[in-house]
Design a protein around this motif. Structure first.
Motif, short mmCIF file in Angstrom:
data_model
loop_
_atom_site.label_atom_id
_atom_site.label_comp_id
_atom_site.label_asym_id
_atom_site.label_seq_id
_atom_site.Cartn_x
_atom_site.Cartn_y
_atom_site.Cartn_z
N LEU A 76 0.81 -1.22 0.00
CA LEU A 76 0.00 0.00 0.00
C LEU A 76 0.84 1.26 0.00
N THR A 77 1.95 1.28 0.75
CA THR A 77 2.67 2.54 0.97
C THR A 77 4.19 2.45 0.87
N GLY A 78 4.79 1.27 0.92
CA GLY A 78 6.20 1.22 1.26
C GLY A 78 6.36 1.43 2.75
N TYR A 79 7.57 1.77 3.18
CA TYR A 79 7.84 1.91 4.61
C TYR A 79 8.47 3.26 4.89
N PRO A 80 8.43 3.75 6.13
CA PRO A 80 8.96 5.08 6.43
C PRO A 80 10.47 5.14 6.27
N LEU A 81 10.93 6.16 5.57
CA LEU A 81 12.36 6.38 5.35
C LEU A 81 12.70 7.80 5.81
N GLY A 82 13.06 7.94 7.09
CA GLY A 82 13.43 9.24 7.61
C GLY A 82 12.30 10.03 8.21
N GLU A 83 11.06 9.64 7.97
CA GLU A 83 9.93 10.36 8.55
C GLU A 83 9.82 10.09 10.05
N SER A 84 9.36 11.07 10.78
CA SER A 84 9.10 10.88 12.21
C SER A 84 7.90 9.97 12.39
N VAL A 85 7.72 9.45 13.60
CA VAL A 85 6.58 8.58 13.88
C VAL A 85 5.28 9.34 13.63
N SER A 86 5.14 10.54 14.19
CA SER A 86 3.91 11.29 14.00
C SER A 86 3.74 11.73 12.55
N GLY A 87 4.86 12.03 11.87
CA GLY A 87 4.79 12.43 10.46
C GLY A 87 4.29 11.31 9.57
N TRP A 88 4.79 10.09 9.81
CA TRP A 88 4.35 8.95 9.02
C TRP A 88 2.89 8.60 9.34
N ALA A 89 2.51 8.75 10.61
CA ALA A 89 1.12 8.50 10.99
C ALA A 89 0.18 9.42 10.21
N ALA A 90 0.55 10.69 10.10
CA ALA A 90 -0.30 11.65 9.38
C ALA A 90 -0.27 11.42 7.88
N LYS A 91 0.87 10.99 7.36
CA LYS A 91 1.04 10.88 5.92
C LYS A 91 0.50 9.58 5.35
N ALA A 92 0.82 8.46 5.99
CA ALA A 92 0.65 7.16 5.33
C ALA A 92 -0.17 6.15 6.11
#
Length: 350
Positions: free
Chosen positions: A64-80
Motif C-alpha cells: 500500500l505505501t512502502g515503509y517510512p524512510l526518515g519520517e518521524s513517527v507522527s509524520g508517518w502517521a499523518a502521511k501514510a
C-alpha cells in the motif's frame, strides 16, 4: 466442526509503489488507492487463470505505501497510516466482493486510543468486504507495537485482541507480520488459539540460498501443523534502495513443512496451491512423534519467559498515557536490553 472443501490460496507477488516521495497528503492517498486498483486487477486476472476455487489471496507487507524512510513517527502517521473505517479499507472490501476472495495484507494503521502513533497491522477481509481480523505487529525494530503500550493496550483489547484468530469457511485464519516469522512464540500462540492457516505478508531479501526467514516459514508450518501462505514483494519502487532488493520466493507451505508452490522473481501469481484443511485437521488429531502441537510442555518454559528482556510500556508516561517517541527511542531501548542481557551473564564478551 464444519467440513472445509479444498480451495486455492495465492501468495500474490506484486510490486510495491512507495509513497515516500509524495509531497502532499492528497498525492499520498491517491497513490495508495492506485496501488489497490492495480492489485484489484491482478487478483481478478489471477482468478481467471487459476480458477473459481481461488478463495484466499495474501499480498506483500508494503503493497500500500512502502515503509517510512526518515519520517518521524507522527509524520508517518499523518502521511501514510490509514483509519480502520477509511476509504482504503472500503476500497479493499470492494476488491474482495468483486473477486469473491478473502484478502490478507499489511498496512500502517491509526488507532484513536493512541493519537500520533500508528501500528503495522495485518488484516483479513472476507469475500463480503468485511474486515474480520486485525493483528498488530508485536515485534518491530523501528515502529510502535502493542507491547510498547502493553498495559493500556491490554486494557482496551485484551489478550485475544493481541493474538486474534478468525473462524471462517476457509478454516481458522491468523496473521504473522513480516520479520515475526522468525519468532516461534508468535506462531505458537496463534496455533494454540486454533489457527490452521498462517497468512504472512512480508517484504524480504530473496536469495538462491536459504535465508533465515525462508527457513522459518517451513519451521513454523511444521511445528504448529499449520498451512502458511507467504507473499513477498516484487521489488519496491520510488525509494532510494535498489528496487529489487526485496523480491521473490513467495510460497505456500503445507502443515508438514513442505513447499507446495514457490515464485521466482518479479510480479507473479505462480505461488498458488490447494489448501486442504481436512488433511491438516486429521494430522493434528493423529497421535505420534510428528504431532508437535500436542507435545508442547509449556510449563517447562514458564519461568524462563517470565523475565523481561525487551521492556514493555516504553511508550506510556507515568499516568499510563501514550507517548509519541523520537526515532532514536528504538535503538536506545535495544541498547538497554543488551545491557540487561550482559548484566545477567547471558552474553559473553570477546
Amino acid at each position: 466442526m464444519s467440513l472445509v472443501a479444498p480451495y486455492q490460496a495465492l501468495a500474490l507477488q506484486t510490486t510495491c509503489h512507495a509513497v515516500n516521495r509524495c509531497d502532499a497528503v492528497a498525492a499520498t492517498r491517491a497513490r495508495m488507492l492506485a496501488n489497490i486498483e492495480r492489485v484489484h486487477r491482478q487478483v481478478l486476472g489471477a482468478k481467471a487463470f487459476i480458477g473459481a476455487d481461488l478463495k484466499l489471496v495474501v499480498v506483500p507487507e508494503y503493497f500500500l505505501t512502502g515503509y517510512p524512510l526518515g519520517e518521524s513517527v507522527s509524520g508517518w502517521a499523518a502521511k501514510a497510516a490509514i483509519a480502520p473505517d477509511g476509504p482504503e479499507y472500503q476500497r479493499l472490501g470492494d476488491l474482495c466482493r468483486d473477486a469473491g476472495v478473502y484478502l490478507s495484507g499489511n498496512a500502517y494503521e491509526l488507532d484513536a486510543h493512541f493519537p500520533g502513533l500508528y501500528f503495522q497491522t495485518s488484516f483479513i477481509i472476507d469475500d463480503q468486504g468485511r474486515c474480520i481480523l486485525r493483528y498488530r505487529r508485536l515485534v518491530s525494530m523501528f515502529a510502535p507495537t502493542p507491547h510498547d503500550l502493553w498495559d493500556r493496550y491490554l486494557e482496551i483489547y485484551g489478550l485475544d485482541g493481541v493474538f486474534p484468530v478468525a473462524d471462517t469457511p476457509l478454516g481458522r485464519l491468523a496473521c504473522v507480520a513480516s520479520e515475526e516469522i522468525l519468532y516461534p512464540e508468535i506462531a505458537r500462540s496463534l496455533a494454540l488459539r486454533g489457527a490452521e492457516v498462517l497468512l504472512h505478508s512480508s517484504s524480504e531479501v530473496s536469495s538462491p540460498r536459504l535465508t533465515p526467514k525462508d527457513i522459518a516459514k517451513r519451521a513454523r508450518a511444521f511445528e504448529n501443523g499449520c498451512w502458511l501462505v507467504s507473499a513477498n514483494s516484487a521489488g519496491i519502487r520510488e525509494v532510494d534502495i535498489p528496487g529489487d532488493s526485496v523480491d521473490g520466493l513467495s510460497k505456500v507451505v503445507d502443515f508438514a513443512g513442505e513447499v507446495r508452490a514457490e515464485a521466482g522473481q518479479g510480479e507473479t501469481m505462480v505461488a498458488h496451491a490447494s489448501i486442504d484443511i481436512a488433511a491438516s485437521r486429521r494430522a493434528r488429531q493423529r497421535p505420534g512423534m510428528g504431532n508437535m502441537l500436542s507435545r508442547q510442555r509449556l510449563e517447562l518454559f514458564a519461568a524462563t519467559y517470565a523475565g523481561s528482556v525487551y521492556p514493555p510500556n516504553t511508550m506510556l508516561d507515568g499516568a499510563g498515557q501514550p507517548l509519541v517517541p523520537e526515532r532514536a527511542h528504538f535503538m536506545a531501548t535495544q541498547r538497554r536490553s543488551l545491557e540487561l542481557l550482559n548484566s545477567r551473564g547471558v552474553l559473553a564478551s570477546e
